[in-house]
Design a protein around this motif. Structure first.
Motif, PDB file in Angstrom:
ATOM      1  N   ILE A  30       0.800  -1.231   0.000  1.00  0.00           N
ATOM      2  CA  ILE A  30       0.000   0.000   0.000  1.00  0.00           C
ATOM      3  C   ILE A  30       0.829   1.276   0.000  1.00  0.00           C
ATOM      4  O   ILE A  30       0.277   2.361  -0.187  1.00  0.00           O
ATOM      5  CB  ILE A  30      -0.954   0.040   1.216  1.00  0.00           C
ATOM      6  CG1 ILE A  30      -0.172   0.142   2.527  1.00  0.00           C
ATOM      7  CG2 ILE A  30      -1.884  -1.153   1.209  1.00  0.00           C
ATOM      8  CD1 ILE A  30      -1.038   0.411   3.743  1.00  0.00           C
ATOM      9  N   ARG A  31       2.129   1.173   0.217  1.00  0.00           N
ATOM     10  CA  ARG A  31       2.933   2.373   0.406  1.00  0.00           C
ATOM     11  C   ARG A  31       2.808   3.322  -0.786  1.00  0.00           C
ATOM     12  O   ARG A  31       2.796   2.919  -1.946  1.00  0.00           O
ATOM     13  CB  ARG A  31       4.397   2.027   0.650  1.00  0.00           C
ATOM     14  CG  ARG A  31       5.106   1.353  -0.513  1.00  0.00           C
ATOM     15  CD  ARG A  31       6.585   1.211  -0.233  1.00  0.00           C
ATOM     16  NE  ARG A  31       7.217   2.506  -0.051  1.00  0.00           N
ATOM     17  CZ  ARG A  31       8.335   2.698   0.635  1.00  0.00           C
ATOM     18  NH1 ARG A  31       8.944   1.670   1.206  1.00  0.00           N
ATOM     19  NH2 ARG A  31       8.853   3.897   0.750  1.00  0.00           N
ATOM     20  N   GLY A  32       2.735   4.614  -0.436  1.00  0.00           N
ATOM     21  CA  GLY A  32       2.706   5.641  -1.459  1.00  0.00           C
ATOM     22  C   GLY A  32       4.064   6.307  -1.565  1.00  0.00           C
ATOM     23  O   GLY A  32       5.097   5.725  -1.219  1.00  0.00           O
ATOM     24  N   THR A  33       4.039   7.530  -2.004  1.00  0.00           N
ATOM     25  CA  THR A  33       5.291   8.254  -2.237  1.00  0.00           C
ATOM     26  C   THR A  33       5.784   9.003  -1.013  1.00  0.00           C
ATOM     27  O   THR A  33       6.919   9.486  -1.010  1.00  0.00           O
ATOM     28  CB  THR A  33       5.106   9.249  -3.387  1.00  0.00           C
ATOM     29  OG1 THR A  33       4.033  10.156  -3.057  1.00  0.00           O
ATOM     30  CG2 THR A  33       4.758   8.527  -4.686  1.00  0.00           C
ATOM     31  N   LEU A  34       4.949   9.115   0.032  1.00  0.00           N
ATOM     32  CA  LEU A  34       5.309   9.930   1.196  1.00  0.00           C
ATOM     33  C   LEU A  34       5.237   9.114   2.482  1.00  0.00           C
ATOM     34  O   LEU A  34       4.638   9.533   3.470  1.00  0.00           O
ATOM     35  CB  LEU A  34       4.390  11.161   1.288  1.00  0.00           C
ATOM     36  CG  LEU A  34       4.489  12.153   0.123  1.00  0.00           C
ATOM     37  CD1 LEU A  34       3.465  13.268   0.283  1.00  0.00           C
ATOM     38  CD2 LEU A  34       5.893  12.735   0.027  1.00  0.00           C
TER      39      LEU A  34
END
Length: 283
Positions: A229-233
């Motif tokens: 699920i990790r995004g860019t931030l």
């Protein structure tokens, strides 16, 4: 101490007990999502720190937990629990419009918070996941494989290095001290699979906190879910030696300082100093 206000809402499975820590001078809102078998009353000190730092805090007891309706420690559907939390968020926003909003979820509450962020990405400005149940939970897989779920009590020493935390947990009548119910385990497994298959968090500022010695929700299991699920931030903070409840650990002041520092930056509440260094996202 800042007094809290109790209330209720009609949730998907009956009456839901709510609690609000008001702050007329708040510059942001924080939603709290508690973990399995417990209740929001165990987060009084967390809410106090957040309010003192400029938040107004809203929370509820999930269905089947604390003072809310439902079979004890059973959540029939995590999608419904997310819907209940969204209803609370709507009430918070109606009461305090135009304030940025952050969601803080611990353990099972981290699973709920992650799913909330997947379903309502435009409605959150920051996300904090404390020892979240994400990716896989080997304990759930093991218990579901058994013909009968054993009635093994929780080892309260796994909660914190502070013995008083385990003692208070054992004495708390609103905490569930019985065994896992199979419907609860099945709902947890479905929720894990749903989040794993769901969208990434995009550019939602996210802080992941975990104890390095967490035996209840091992960090490596959670890491598999973060990878999905990790995004860019994404920012990650691991506390060596800390156990499952980092908000109740012997270094809880450090942990809560890290949370308020993150919220300041993520919500744009303070201007960064030239000497400030950002935590690099970790793989």
């Amino acid at each position: 101490m800042i007094p809290s206000l109790t209330g209720e809402l009609t949730g998907t499975h009956g009456r839901i007990a709510t609690r609000t820590w008001p702050n007329l001078e708040a510059d942001h809102l924080v939603l709290l999502a508690h973990g399995y078998g417990e209740h929001v009353g165990r987060y009084e000190h967390v809410a106090q720190v957040l309010v003192e730092h400029g938040a107004e805090v809203w929370a509820l007891d999930h269905t089947g937990h604390g003072l809310s309706d439902g079979d004890r420690a059973v959540i029939p559907s995590f999608e419904d629990v997310v819907t209940d939390l969204h209803q609370l968020a709507d009430e918070a926003v109606d009461a305090r419009p135009d304030l940025p909003i952050a969601l803080v979820g611990h353990s099972m509450g981290g699973l709920i918070a992650a799913r909330y962020a997947q379903r309502y990405p435009a409605e959150l400005d920051a996300l904090v996941l404390s020892a979240p149940v994400l990716g896989r939970w080997a304990a759930v897989e093991h218990l579901l494989s058994l013909e009968e779920v054993p009635d093994d009590p929780l080892d309260v020493t796994t909660l914190s290095r502070d013995p008083a935390v385990g003692q208070a947990y054992s004495a708390d009548e609103l905490v569930w001290h019985g065994k896992f119910q199979r419907p609860m385990l099945e709902a947890l497994q479905v929720a894990l699979e749903t989040v794993n298959a769901g969208p990434v968090l995009g550019d939602l500022p996210t802080l992941w906190l975990h104890g390095g010695a967490d035996q209840l929700v091992p960090i490596e299991d959670t890491r598999t879910g973060i990878a999905h699920i990790r995004g860019t931030l994404l920012e990650e903070l691991t506390y060596p030696g800390a156990r499952h409840e980092v908000f109740n650990e012997t270094n809880k002041d450090e942990v809560l300082d890290d949370v308020t520092d993150f919220l300041d930056r993520a919500l744009g509440l303070t201007e960064p100093d030239d000497d400030d260094t950002e935590v690099e996202p970790q793989d």
